[in-house]
Design a protein around this motif. Structure first.
Motif, PDB file in Angstrom:
ATOM      1  N   ASP A 193     -10.608 -12.340   5.004  1.00  0.00           N
ATOM      2  CA  ASP A 193     -10.651 -11.350   3.910  1.00  0.00           C
ATOM      3  C   ASP A 193     -11.254 -11.973   2.663  1.00  0.00           C
ATOM      4  O   ASP A 193     -11.911 -11.315   1.868  1.00  0.00           O
ATOM      5  N   GLY A 194     -11.065 -13.295   2.505  1.00  0.00           N
ATOM      6  CA  GLY A 194     -11.683 -13.996   1.372  1.00  0.00           C
ATOM      7  C   GLY A 194     -13.196 -13.918   1.463  1.00  0.00           C
ATOM      8  O   GLY A 194     -13.883 -13.596   0.485  1.00  0.00           O
ATOM      9  N   ALA A 195     -13.733 -14.137   2.670  1.00  0.00           N
ATOM     10  CA  ALA A 195     -15.195 -14.061   2.863  1.00  0.00           C
ATOM     11  C   ALA A 195     -15.660 -12.614   2.690  1.00  0.00           C
ATOM     12  O   ALA A 195     -16.685 -12.336   2.062  1.00  0.00           O
ATOM     13  N   ARG A 228       9.653  -8.258   6.084  1.00  0.00           N
ATOM     14  CA  ARG A 228       8.720  -8.255   4.939  1.00  0.00           C
ATOM     15  C   ARG A 228       7.299  -8.566   5.437  1.00  0.00           C
ATOM     16  O   ARG A 228       6.340  -7.902   5.080  1.00  0.00           O
ATOM     17  N   ARG A 229       7.190  -9.568   6.318  1.00  0.00           N
ATOM     18  CA  ARG A 229       5.852  -9.928   6.839  1.00  0.00           C
ATOM     19  C   ARG A 229       5.299  -8.775   7.687  1.00  0.00           C
ATOM     20  O   ARG A 229       4.104  -8.478   7.647  1.00  0.00           O
ATOM     21  N   LYS A 230       6.188  -8.131   8.429  1.00  0.00           N
ATOM     22  CA  LYS A 230       5.729  -7.031   9.304  1.00  0.00           C
ATOM     23  C   LYS A 230       5.192  -5.887   8.456  1.00  0.00           C
ATOM     24  O   LYS A 230       4.125  -5.349   8.712  1.00  0.00           O
ATOM     25  N   VAL A 231       5.935  -5.557   7.389  1.00  0.00           N
ATOM     26  CA  VAL A 231       5.525  -4.435   6.527  1.00  0.00           C
ATOM     27  C   VAL A 231       4.182  -4.748   5.847  1.00  0.00           C
ATOM     28  O   VAL A 231       3.279  -3.920   5.815  1.00  0.00           O
ATOM     29  N   ALA A 232       4.033  -5.983   5.369  1.00  0.00           N
ATOM     30  CA  ALA A 232       2.756  -6.353   4.695  1.00  0.00           C
ATOM     31  C   ALA A 232       1.600  -6.301   5.691  1.00  0.00           C
ATOM     32  O   ALA A 232       0.509  -5.814   5.384  1.00  0.00           O
ATOM     33  N   LEU A 233       1.857  -6.752   6.924  1.00  0.00           N
ATOM     34  CA  LEU A 233       0.793  -6.768   7.947  1.00  0.00           C
ATOM     35  C   LEU A 233       0.403  -5.335   8.323  1.00  0.00           C
ATOM     36  O   LEU A 233      -0.776  -4.989   8.409  1.00  0.00           O
ATOM     37  N   LEU A 234       1.430  -4.488   8.456  1.00  0.00           N
ATOM     38  CA  LEU A 234       1.163  -3.070   8.785  1.00  0.00           C
ATOM     39  C   LEU A 234       0.311  -2.438   7.678  1.00  0.00           C
ATOM     40  O   LEU A 234      -0.671  -1.743   7.932  1.00  0.00           O
ATOM     41  N   ALA A 235       0.686  -2.737   6.414  1.00  0.00           N
ATOM     42  CA  ALA A 235      -0.043  -2.140   5.285  1.00  0.00           C
ATOM     43  C   ALA A 235      -1.496  -2.606   5.294  1.00  0.00           C
ATOM     44  O   ALA A 235      -2.434  -1.820   5.093  1.00  0.00           O
ATOM     45  N   LYS A 236      -1.699  -3.883   5.601  1.00  0.00           N
ATOM     46  CA  LYS A 236      -3.059  -4.445   5.602  1.00  0.00           C
ATOM     47  C   LYS A 236      -3.889  -3.789   6.702  1.00  0.00           C
ATOM     48  O   LYS A 236      -5.023  -3.367   6.481  1.00  0.00           O
ATOM     49  N   ILE A 237      -3.299  -3.671   7.892  1.00  0.00           N
ATOM     50  CA  ILE A 237      -4.044  -3.082   9.024  1.00  0.00           C
ATOM     51  C   ILE A 237      -4.364  -1.612   8.734  1.00  0.00           C
ATOM     52  O   ILE A 237      -5.478  -1.142   8.968  1.00  0.00           O
ATOM     53  N   GLN A 238      -3.405  -0.927   8.121  1.00  0.00           N
ATOM     54  CA  GLN A 238      -3.635   0.486   7.784  1.00  0.00           C
ATOM     55  C   GLN A 238      -4.789   0.592   6.767  1.00  0.00           C
ATOM     56  O   GLN A 238      -5.667   1.441   6.869  1.00  0.00           O
ATOM     57  N   ASP A 239      -4.804  -0.334   5.797  1.00  0.00           N
ATOM     58  CA  ASP A 239      -5.899  -0.347   4.809  1.00  0.00           C
ATOM     59  C   ASP A 239      -7.240  -0.472   5.533  1.00  0.00           C
ATOM     60  O   ASP A 239      -8.205   0.221   5.208  1.00  0.00           O
ATOM     61  N   GLU A 240      -7.274  -1.353   6.527  1.00  0.00           N
ATOM     62  CA  GLU A 240      -8.563  -1.586   7.200  1.00  0.00           C
ATOM     63  C   GLU A 240      -9.034  -0.342   7.946  1.00  0.00           C
ATOM     64  O   GLU A 240     -10.223  -0.012   7.947  1.00  0.00           O
ATOM     65  N   PRO A 272     -23.103   6.166  -2.391  1.00  0.00           N
ATOM     66  CA  PRO A 272     -21.852   6.260  -1.631  1.00  0.00           C
ATOM     67  C   PRO A 272     -21.331   4.890  -1.154  1.00  0.00           C
ATOM     68  O   PRO A 272     -20.129   4.647  -1.126  1.00  0.00           O
ATOM     69  N   TYR A 273     -22.233   3.978  -0.812  1.00  0.00           N
ATOM     70  CA  TYR A 273     -21.816   2.646  -0.327  1.00  0.00           C
ATOM     71  C   TYR A 273     -21.208   1.842  -1.478  1.00  0.00           C
ATOM     72  O   TYR A 273     -20.135   1.272  -1.360  1.00  0.00           O
ATOM     73  N   ALA A 274     -21.886   1.868  -2.629  1.00  0.00           N
ATOM     74  CA  ALA A 274     -21.401   1.113  -3.802  1.00  0.00           C
ATOM     75  C   ALA A 274     -20.025   1.629  -4.223  1.00  0.00           C
ATOM     76  O   ALA A 274     -19.104   0.848  -4.476  1.00  0.00           O
ATOM     77  N   ARG A 275     -19.861   2.948  -4.225  1.00  0.00           N
ATOM     78  CA  ARG A 275     -18.572   3.516  -4.670  1.00  0.00           C
ATOM     79  C   ARG A 275     -17.465   3.207  -3.667  1.00  0.00           C
ATOM     80  O   ARG A 275     -16.335   2.904  -4.047  1.00  0.00           O
ATOM     81  N   ALA A 276     -17.791   3.213  -2.371  1.00  0.00           N
ATOM     82  CA  ALA A 276     -16.768   2.891  -1.358  1.00  0.00           C
ATOM     83  C   ALA A 276     -16.274   1.461  -1.583  1.00  0.00           C
ATOM     84  O   ALA A 276     -15.088   1.153  -1.429  1.00  0.00           O
ATOM     85  N   MET A 277     -17.189   0.584  -2.007  1.00  0.00           N
ATOM     86  CA  MET A 277     -16.832  -0.827  -2.178  1.00  0.00           C
ATOM     87  C   MET A 277     -15.811  -1.031  -3.301  1.00  0.00           C
ATOM     88  O   MET A 277     -14.969  -1.918  -3.236  1.00  0.00           O
ATOM     89  N   VAL A 278     -15.885  -0.192  -4.338  1.00  0.00           N
ATOM     90  CA  VAL A 278     -14.985  -0.388  -5.487  1.00  0.00           C
ATOM     91  C   VAL A 278     -13.534  -0.288  -5.006  1.00  0.00           C
ATOM     92  O   VAL A 278     -12.719  -1.189  -5.235  1.00  0.00           O
ATOM     93  N   ARG A 279     -13.251   0.745  -4.227  1.00  0.00           N
ATOM     94  CA  ARG A 279     -11.874   0.977  -3.736  1.00  0.00           C
ATOM     95  C   ARG A 279     -11.502  -0.114  -2.735  1.00  0.00           C
ATOM     96  O   ARG A 279     -10.415  -0.711  -2.783  1.00  0.00           O
ATOM     97  N   ILE A 280     -12.453  -0.428  -1.850  1.00  0.00           N
ATOM     98  CA  ILE A 280     -12.157  -1.394  -0.778  1.00  0.00           C
ATOM     99  C   ILE A 280     -11.869  -2.771  -1.364  1.00  0.00           C
ATOM    100  O   ILE A 280     -10.933  -3.457  -0.941  1.00  0.00           O
ATOM    101  N   CYS A 281     -12.614  -3.174  -2.382  1.00  0.00           N
ATOM    102  CA  CYS A 281     -12.414  -4.520  -2.951  1.00  0.00           C
ATOM    103  C   CYS A 281     -11.020  -4.682  -3.548  1.00  0.00           C
ATOM    104  O   CYS A 281     -10.405  -5.735  -3.421  1.00  0.00           O
ATOM    105  N   LYS A 282     -10.510  -3.619  -4.151  1.00  0.00           N
ATOM    106  CA  LYS A 282      -9.167  -3.704  -4.736  1.00  0.00           C
ATOM    107  C   LYS A 282      -8.165  -4.029  -3.635  1.00  0.00           C
ATOM    108  O   LYS A 282      -7.316  -4.904  -3.764  1.00  0.00           O
ATOM    109  N   GLU A 283      -8.273  -3.358  -2.513  1.00  0.00           N
ATOM    110  CA  GLU A 283      -7.295  -3.555  -1.431  1.00  0.00           C
ATOM    111  C   GLU A 283      -7.498  -4.900  -0.742  1.00  0.00           C
ATOM    112  O   GLU A 283      -6.548  -5.578  -0.357  1.00  0.00           O
ATOM    113  N   GLU A 284      -8.751  -5.353  -0.668  1.00  0.00           N
ATOM    114  CA  GLU A 284      -9.023  -6.641   0.006  1.00  0.00           C
ATOM    115  C   GLU A 284      -8.323  -7.785  -0.739  1.00  0.00           C
ATOM    116  O   GLU A 284      -7.888  -8.774  -0.146  1.00  0.00           O
TER     117      GLU A 284
END
Ligand code: 3HC
Length: 311
Positions: free
Chosen positions: A128-130, A62-74, A145-157
């Motif tokens: 990730d909190g910071a 479970r930890r491995k899958v969550a870590l993989l998902a997080k790294i892929q998001d980044e 484009p920067y503002a819109r990219a942030m909307v998606r990124i913040c959800k995943e963060e």
């Protein structure tokens, strides 16, 4: 003529209008955004490395899958941000060359080693909190484009931050050794996380202009203070002690007072002399070189597809 264009441009910024790629903008506005967005993208990509260190060592599937998902998001955040930077006229190759040659910066935080599993919790919770503090503010940035990219990124963060906090909560509710591991991670990651927000406002050469252009909606110190105020109660819930004996609630200010950051350490790391700077750049350069065949194959395939469509 240009004076007039700049005045009209500033009036648009003051009216909170979004600036789009094809619209006129002062050359300095363009350059400042290329600098910040490309370095933001580099941070995402280099930020994958400290965590990758624990994929094969995660304590459960479970930890491995969550870590993989997080790294892929980044990785995805990095590609998003490189694309946003490309809308300003810089190529992907140019940005990579700037990273690999050491010309471009990336967040200092990724030059620290991740030496225990608890670091995965501390990185998610603090780093990730910071990053969320900083990126939520960037959702209101003036460049479209920067503002819109942030909307998606913040959800995943937010998922990244939660999974980090949950790792630490599990450790803190575990054996004394596990709790000690969590405390050790907090001791090593607390101050470098405060450094993520950059130098003090009075020592920040870019802040004044970036605030004027509404690239920065909050200053480095404002975001840092917000981060401390929000994170201290979370550490209390974990039962962990923040490594700063000057940390104290200030009833008048309605904020936490906290100790002085080691700015020598900060500038040493930013200048490339941190614990892992060399290792991180080597890893990026060899990934780029070893991945040439993948890029060539993808281009060849795309050309073949395009020829097929033409026939
Ligand atoms: N690490 C490395 N360099 C830093 C830094 C840090 N923590 N803080 C500041 N600097 C650099 C700046 O880039 C600038 O150098 P430059 O002019 O050559 O770019 C110099 O130090 C002076 O700092 P300033 O405060 O004047 O510079 P900025 O106005 O650019 O502010 C910043 C710095 C707050 C980091 C701003 O650039 C910013 O908000 N960037 C976008 C957010 C970002 O990059 N976040 C990285 C966090 S990690 C991440 O997002 C991954 C997540 O998934 C964990």
């Amino acid at each position: 003529e240009v004076k007039n264009l700049e005045a009209l441009f500033q009036a648009r910024i003051d009216r909170d209008e979004k600036i789009e790629p094809k619209e006129w903008m002062p050359e300095k506005y363009r350059q400042t955004h290329i600098r910040q967005i490309s370095q933001h993208a580099h941070s995402e990509i280099v930020g994958m490395l400290p965590e990758a260190n624990w994929i094969t060592r995660a304590p459960s599937l479970r930890r491995k899958v969550a870590l993989l998902a997080k790294i892929q998001d980044e990785g995805g955040h990095g590609l998003y941000l490189y694309s946003a930077a490309e809308t300003l006229g810089i190529s992907r190759e140019e940005m990579y060359e700037q990273l690999h040659s050491g010309k471009a910066k990336y967040s200092s935080i990724f030059n620290y080693p991740t030496i225990t599993w608890a670091d995965m919790g501390a990185v998610g919770w603090l780093v990730d909190g910071a990053a969320i503090m900083n990126q939520v503010a960037l959702m209101g940035t003036s460049y479209g484009p920067y503002a819109r990219a942030m909307v998606r990124i913040c959800k995943e963060e937010s998922f990244h931050q939660r999974q980090g906090y949950e790792i630490l909560l599990t450790l803190c509710n575990g054996t004394p050794e596990q709790k000690a591991m969590a405390q050790d991670a907090l001791n090593r990651w607390w101050w470098p996380s405060l450094m993520m927000f950059g130098p003090k406002d009075e020592e920040s050469p870019n802040t004044e202009q970036s605030v004027k252009w509404k690239l920065k909606r909050k200053t480095n110190d404002e975001l840092r203070q917000q981060f401390v105020d929000q994170t201290v109660p979370q550490a209390n819930i974990l039962g962990l002690t923040i490594p700063d004996d000057k940390l104290k609630w200030n009833e008048e200010r309605k904020h936490y007072d906290f100790g002085e950051i080691d700015w020598d350490e900060f500038w040493q790391v930013v200048k490339g002399h941190g614990k892992c700077n060399k290792q991180r750049l080597e890893a990026r350069k060899s990934a780029w070189e070893n991945g040439t065949w993948v890029r060539d194959a993808a281009v060849a395939y795309a050309e073949k597809q395009a020829n097929k469509e033409e026939k």
